[in-house]
Design an enzyme around this catalytic site. Sequence first.
Site, PDB file in Angstrom:
ATOM      1  N   GLY A 205       0.399  -1.507   0.122  1.00  0.00           N
ATOM      2  CA  GLY A 205       0.013  -0.344   0.175  1.00  0.00           C
ATOM      3  C   GLY A 205       0.664   1.252  -0.018  1.00  0.00           C
ATOM      4  O   GLY A 205       0.454   3.038   0.313  1.00  0.00           O
ATOM      5  N   LYS A 223       5.443  19.225  -3.991  1.00  0.00           N
ATOM      6  CA  LYS A 223       6.010  19.486  -2.973  1.00  0.00           C
ATOM      7  C   LYS A 223       7.596  20.598  -2.780  1.00  0.00           C
ATOM      8  O   LYS A 223       7.162  21.543  -1.884  1.00  0.00           O
ATOM      9  CB  LYS A 223       6.277  18.442  -1.755  1.00  0.00           C
ATOM     10  CG  LYS A 223       4.951  17.590  -1.884  1.00  0.00           C
ATOM     11  CD  LYS A 223       5.265  16.514  -1.156  1.00  0.00           C
ATOM     12  CE  LYS A 223       3.989  14.982  -1.028  1.00  0.00           C
ATOM     13  NZ  LYS A 223       5.026  14.489  -0.854  1.00  0.00           N
TER      14      LYS A 223
END
Length: 463
Positions: A205, A223
């Site tokens: 995940g 970012k």
Amino acid sequence: MSLLTRILSPRSGSSDGPRTLRLGIAGLGTVGASVVRMIARRAEALSAATGCTITVTAVSARDPKRDRGLDLAGITWFDDPVALARSGEVDCVVELVGGSEGAAKEIVEAALAAGKHVVTANKALLAHHGNALAKEAESRGVSLAYEASVAGGIPVIKAIREGLAGNEVSRVYGILNGTCNYILSRMEAEGLTFEACLKDAQALGYAEADPTFDVEGFDTAHKLAILTSLVFGVEIDVEGVSVEGISAIQPLDLTMADELGYRIKLLGVAQATEAGIEQRVHPTMVPKGSAIAQVMGVTNAVTIDADAVKELTLIGPGAGGDATASAVVADIADVAAGLVRPTFGQPVTGLAAPRRVEMQRHEGGYYIRLTVHDRTGVAAGVATRMAEREISIESIVQRRSAKAEAADAKAAANDPRGLSRAPVPLVLITYAATEGNIRAALDAIAADGLLAEAPQLIRIERE
């Protein structure tokens, strides 16, 4: 009313009565659910710290029937998140939908137009529309807060904007994507291929089914663009970020990095130069003794070079429900306390237009791995082309794999001149050189027919 000193008015009661901040949360995924739980769990402490009662009055999500383990009794459900943003029941909208366009953008625009505060974790939205959204927020005297958009639970936005206000920052760089750091860490520790580590990351995940956004560096670029604006007082310019991902990194590169005293990390780097501001995302060799080289797995880290504090490194969880919710709730607490600051450290109207520095002008050390034909004169030819571009070589390593040695031994009886010998890796570490000269030298080496495959180039970020 000053943008820096605006204080929330009480929702009801006298001017000195209790204040209430009513939240509308758009998006109840892992982060949104964690925010709801954290606010409930920390209600008394938040009220004591801010002088304001924080309550969730409205929520919106795609599936109203999904069991999220939350008690939503008494909370208004909105099928349309834009209607939530406009609702008179809400003072502050928490946008956790994600994405640079569509619903996320409409939610934030509607909330700001209605004079509501906005808290978001959406780096893509800010990277592409942050300048316009900040202008709208500041014209309305409301907050556009985004601590969770960069490095998850690491409070890097507050550290730069508030904690380092007296510093002049020359460089900010960091590991801003946990997926990439996990893959590189596994490749280094276990000698695995990129493909094998990516498959494991997806199973755990850590990586999406389509991992392109992460592994090719675009998430880090978003970012970095936000950090660049905050650090250097310029408008967000995500299009000015040079981006390379990690998919071309091979186990041999990590092995060679280790032997040469480095580790390979995907870094986002923003650096002030005489020509302007470099914004670059790429695999980078960092000294093994540096703080950022110790950051392994899905952890994030940001290093700030400034005149007063010298070097400051912040390390922590870059993603996950609770970690990201921590940053979201910190912004909510600021809003509840009446703290409304310029979005990017100073009024957006005062932000300078960014002066882009093209990657060709970057100057630094380089790791270059050439897969060359194993014949007489190749090393001399490589050295000649490097010298023509005034590139000085710090070290050179020629390495034959065990597989290549075995193949050569088998072919030796029928090939006394060695014409069929397997290609060999030739690794160069350069002293400081410009990217343009490095690229030109590599083009010349390829034109000479010395290469068996495309070269590998990794920049070195020294302390």
